[in-house]
Write an enzyme that holds these catalytic residues in place. Structure first.
Site, PDB file in Angstrom:
ATOM      1  N   GLU A 119      14.594  -7.120 -18.794  1.00 55.71           N
ATOM      2  CA  GLU A 119      15.532  -6.248 -18.416  1.00 55.71           C
ATOM      3  C   GLU A 119      15.025  -5.420 -17.243  1.00 55.71           C
ATOM      4  O   GLU A 119      14.458  -4.376 -17.070  1.00 55.71           O
ATOM      5  CB  GLU A 119      15.348  -5.011 -19.747  1.00 55.71           C
ATOM      6  CG  GLU A 119      15.571  -5.510 -20.951  1.00 55.71           C
ATOM      7  CD  GLU A 119      15.250  -4.435 -22.210  1.00 55.71           C
ATOM      8  OE1 GLU A 119      14.691  -3.707 -21.807  1.00 55.71           O
ATOM      9  OE2 GLU A 119      16.203  -4.623 -23.116  1.00 55.71           O
ATOM     10  N   TYR A 136      16.071   4.663  -9.325  1.00 55.41           N
ATOM     11  CA  TYR A 136      15.537   6.122 -10.072  1.00 55.41           C
ATOM     12  C   TYR A 136      15.498   7.121  -9.054  1.00 55.41           C
ATOM     13  O   TYR A 136      14.873   8.166  -9.375  1.00 55.41           O
ATOM     14  CB  TYR A 136      14.098   5.898 -11.004  1.00 55.41           C
ATOM     15  CG  TYR A 136      14.092   4.722 -11.844  1.00 55.41           C
ATOM     16  CD1 TYR A 136      14.552   4.740 -12.962  1.00 55.41           C
ATOM     17  CD2 TYR A 136      13.494   3.326 -11.542  1.00 55.41           C
ATOM     18  CE1 TYR A 136      14.620   3.903 -14.045  1.00 55.41           C
ATOM     19  CE2 TYR A 136      13.315   2.621 -12.496  1.00 55.41           C
ATOM     20  CZ  TYR A 136      14.115   2.747 -13.755  1.00 55.41           C
ATOM     21  OH  TYR A 136      14.041   1.873 -14.738  1.00 55.41           O
ATOM     22  N   GLY A 167      10.130  -3.462 -15.921  1.00 57.08           N
ATOM     23  CA  GLY A 167       8.794  -3.222 -15.431  1.00 57.08           C
ATOM     24  C   GLY A 167       8.445  -4.044 -14.261  1.00 57.08           C
ATOM     25  O   GLY A 167       7.324  -3.517 -13.644  1.00 57.08           O
ATOM     26  N   CYS A 170      12.259  25.066  -3.153  1.00 55.86           N
ATOM     27  CA  CYS A 170      11.405  26.506  -3.324  1.00 55.86           C
ATOM     28  C   CYS A 170      10.094  26.114  -4.171  1.00 55.86           C
ATOM     29  O   CYS A 170       9.688  26.552  -5.029  1.00 55.86           O
ATOM     30  CB  CYS A 170      12.091  27.480  -3.867  1.00 55.86           C
ATOM     31  SG  CYS A 170      13.608  27.757  -2.861  1.00 55.86           S
TER      32      CYS A 170
HETATM   33  N1  LLP Z   1      13.811  -1.698 -20.349  1.00 53.54           N
HETATM   34  C1  LLP Z   1      13.448  -0.468 -21.084  1.00 53.54           C
HETATM   35  C2  LLP Z   1      13.325  -0.453 -22.481  1.00 53.54           C
HETATM   36  C3  LLP Z   1      13.078   0.738 -20.249  1.00 53.54           C
HETATM   37  O1  LLP Z   1      12.963   1.811 -20.632  1.00 53.54           O
HETATM   38  C4  LLP Z   1      12.990   0.559 -18.859  1.00 53.54           C
HETATM   39  C5  LLP Z   1      12.662   1.446 -17.831  1.00 53.54           C
HETATM   40  C6  LLP Z   1      13.517  -0.646 -18.182  1.00 53.54           C
HETATM   41  C7  LLP Z   1      13.665  -1.630 -19.057  1.00 53.54           C
HETATM   42  C8  LLP Z   1      13.379  -0.917 -16.912  1.00 53.54           C
HETATM   43  O2  LLP Z   1      12.410  -0.785 -16.172  1.00 53.54           O
HETATM   44  P1  LLP Z   1      12.052  -1.222 -14.730  1.00 53.54           P
HETATM   45  O3  LLP Z   1      12.283  -2.742 -14.483  1.00 53.54           O
HETATM   46  O4  LLP Z   1      13.031  -0.668 -13.959  1.00 53.54           O
HETATM   47  O5  LLP Z   1      10.836  -0.976 -14.099  1.00 53.54           O
HETATM   48  N2  LLP Z   1      11.757   6.991 -13.704  1.00 53.54           N
HETATM   49  C9  LLP Z   1      10.552   6.117 -13.481  1.00 53.54           C
HETATM   50  C10 LLP Z   1      10.632   4.878 -14.098  1.00 53.54           C
HETATM   51  C11 LLP Z   1      11.156   4.803 -15.639  1.00 53.54           C
HETATM   52  C12 LLP Z   1      11.208   3.615 -16.389  1.00 53.54           C
HETATM   53  C13 LLP Z   1      12.005   3.845 -17.643  1.00 53.54           C
HETATM   54  N3  LLP Z   1      12.249   2.722 -18.343  1.00 53.54           N
HETATM   55  C14 LLP Z   1      10.378   5.811 -11.997  1.00 53.54           C
HETATM   56  O6  LLP Z   1      11.041   6.438 -11.223  1.00 53.54           O
HETATM   57  O7  LLP Z   1       9.437   5.019 -11.626  1.00 53.54           O
END
Ligand code: LLP
Length: 436
Positions: free
Chosen positions: A298, A395, A256, A365
């Protein structure tokens, strides 16, 4: 008020300098070109075509190392969903990170990368029987369970002490977009701490002879800006550890960590996180007299987002109520503005000059196929120009689709002046292969 209204006939220029923190490390303007990982953007576009996702290997590795260095003793798990690609997974393995996968498909990429199974964690609010079987067959080290059905199903499928973590909803608002806020009640992830479901899940795992509970997991959301949100999660999770009456060896705080997308956005305060979160955990565990669990994090976005730049070719400029600059990609390679209202910076490669506000749109479109609204580009922007969009490493490849049967762009790794595809461009042959 929009930028267009603020700057009706602007006299300002496009900025000659790159915005701090948005671009891959070492990106520079040389002459009028934009050099990424030592390779000029014009060369990348000429050689690999557009749209094209460029990924700077050095930036990815540096960010991965930064997480490990800032968090000694913490297991750093790369969120594989943020940039699913065997080559990137290989870099992570080399940098000593673990990997999380959320499907048999992501696991297949990890296997192709030769990622050590002992460092793979599987996630997801739904894991199909195929996902679970693939995870067990490959011997992934930990599976994060997310429903009572899954605990029963995994218990039946596993044969020998599969290590699991329980995904908990701690009830923490991470102040992010609702679609990526996962620490609060009333969304699909995790077992609620408040309702007692999390405690119940811990007991259910203990009842399964083929499962071994090693940890608790929470992921409060994505693009989280404040360390305080994680501190709150730690306090609540430590309370659960104290009340569950079972030894919890690992506490996974999920990912996150935010990344900057626009000028003025700041990086996540990793040093502050390290200090305050470990401090909160030490304090809470001492208070409750429970052994200190090992922490896991993570990160996905914070490692890869700013390592990526997408190159587009301008196909048409349309003057109407505003200036629309239409490019050869769009929501099929970047649905994030449409999904989460994300705003991006855009730069014209090749010249600067007197700027005007424009809206960069895609080729799909839908009126909502907008890549960047009210950005400043040189007033003479025209078909054939090359545009570069930073902060597109996380992403983007992952969320890309074939909408309008547009082929997905390649991912080109750059490093020390060398460019090589790590995902090739999709072709019409690829598209046709699926149709029966
Ligand atoms: N751990 C878990 C269990 C997760 O579900 C996620 C992301 C992460 C770690 C990694 O999160 P990060 O550090 O990348 O924020 N498609 C969306 C983001 C979806 C995140 C899903 N889970 C976007 O483009 O912003």
């Amino acid at each position: 008020m929009t930028l267009a209204e603020l700057l009706p006939s602007t006299g300002c220029s496009t900025e000659p300098v790159l915005e701090d923190g948005l671009w891959p490390d070492g990106t520079r303007i040389a002459g009028q070109d934009l050099v990424i990982g030592g390779v000029p953007a014009t060369q990348l576009a000429a050689r690999f075509g557009t749209p094209c996702q460029v990924l700077d290997e050095r930036t990815v590795r540096t960010r991965a190392r930064a997480f490990r260095a800032a968090l000694p003793g913490v297991e750093v798990v790369f969120a594989g969903k943020s940039l699913p690609c065997p080559e990137v997974y290989r870099w992570m393995a080399q940098e000593g990170l673990s990997l999380d996968v959320s499907s048999a498909g992501e696991l297949a990429l990890a296997r192709a990368a030769g990622f050590p199974a002992a460092r793979i964690v599987m996630h997801g609010n739904v894991k199909t029987a195929e996902d679970l079987k693939a995870a067990l067959e490959h011997g992934v080290s930990r599976i994060v369970v997310d429903s009572f059905d899954e605990i029963a199903q995994l218990g039946a499928l596993a044969t020998r002490g599969q290590e699991v973590m329980v995904r908990v909803t701690p009830g923490v608002d991470a102040h992010t977009h609702a679609k990526i806020a996962t620490g609060v009640e009333d969304q699909k992830f995790g077992f609620s701490l408040a309702s007692g479901a999390a405690l119940e899940a811990i007991l259910r795992v203990a009842e399964q002879p083929s499962l071994t509970l090693v940890g608790l997991h929470c992921h409060i959301g994505s693009q989280v800006k404040h360390v305080a949100s994680y501190e709150e999660a730690v306090r609540r999770m430590a309370g659960l550890i104290a009340s569950c009456g079972t030894r919890i060896e690992q506490l996974d705080l999920g990912g996150g960590f935010c990344a900057p997308y626009l000028k003025g956005d700041t990086d996540f305060d990793l040093a502050g996180f390290a200090h305050r979160v470990q401090g909160a955990l030490n304090y809470e565990c001492a208070l409750h007299r429970v052994p200190l669990p090992r922490l896991l994090v993570e990160p996905g976005r914070a490692i890869v987002a700013n390592a990526g730049v997408t190159l587009y070719r301008v196909c048409a400029v349309k003057e109407s109520t505003r200036t629309f600059v239409a490019v050869d990609g769009g929501m099929s390679d970047n649905p994030r503005p449409a999904l989460y209202g994300v705003k991006y910076a855009v730069r014209l490669v090749g010249r600067g000059g007197k700027a005007k506000p424009v809206t960069v749109v895609g080729r799909h479109c839908e009126a909502g196929d907008v890549l960047a609204e009210d950005v400043l580009l040189p007033g003479d922007v025209h078909a054939g120009d090359l545009l570069a969009v930073p902060a597109t490493g996380a992403y983007h490849h992952a969320l890309a689709s074939n909408y309008n049967q547009v082929c997905r762009p390649p991912v080109i790794a750059v490093s020390d002046g060398v460019a090589r595809p790590i995902v090739r461009r999709e072709t019409e042959e690829d598209l046709l292969r699926r149709y029966v």
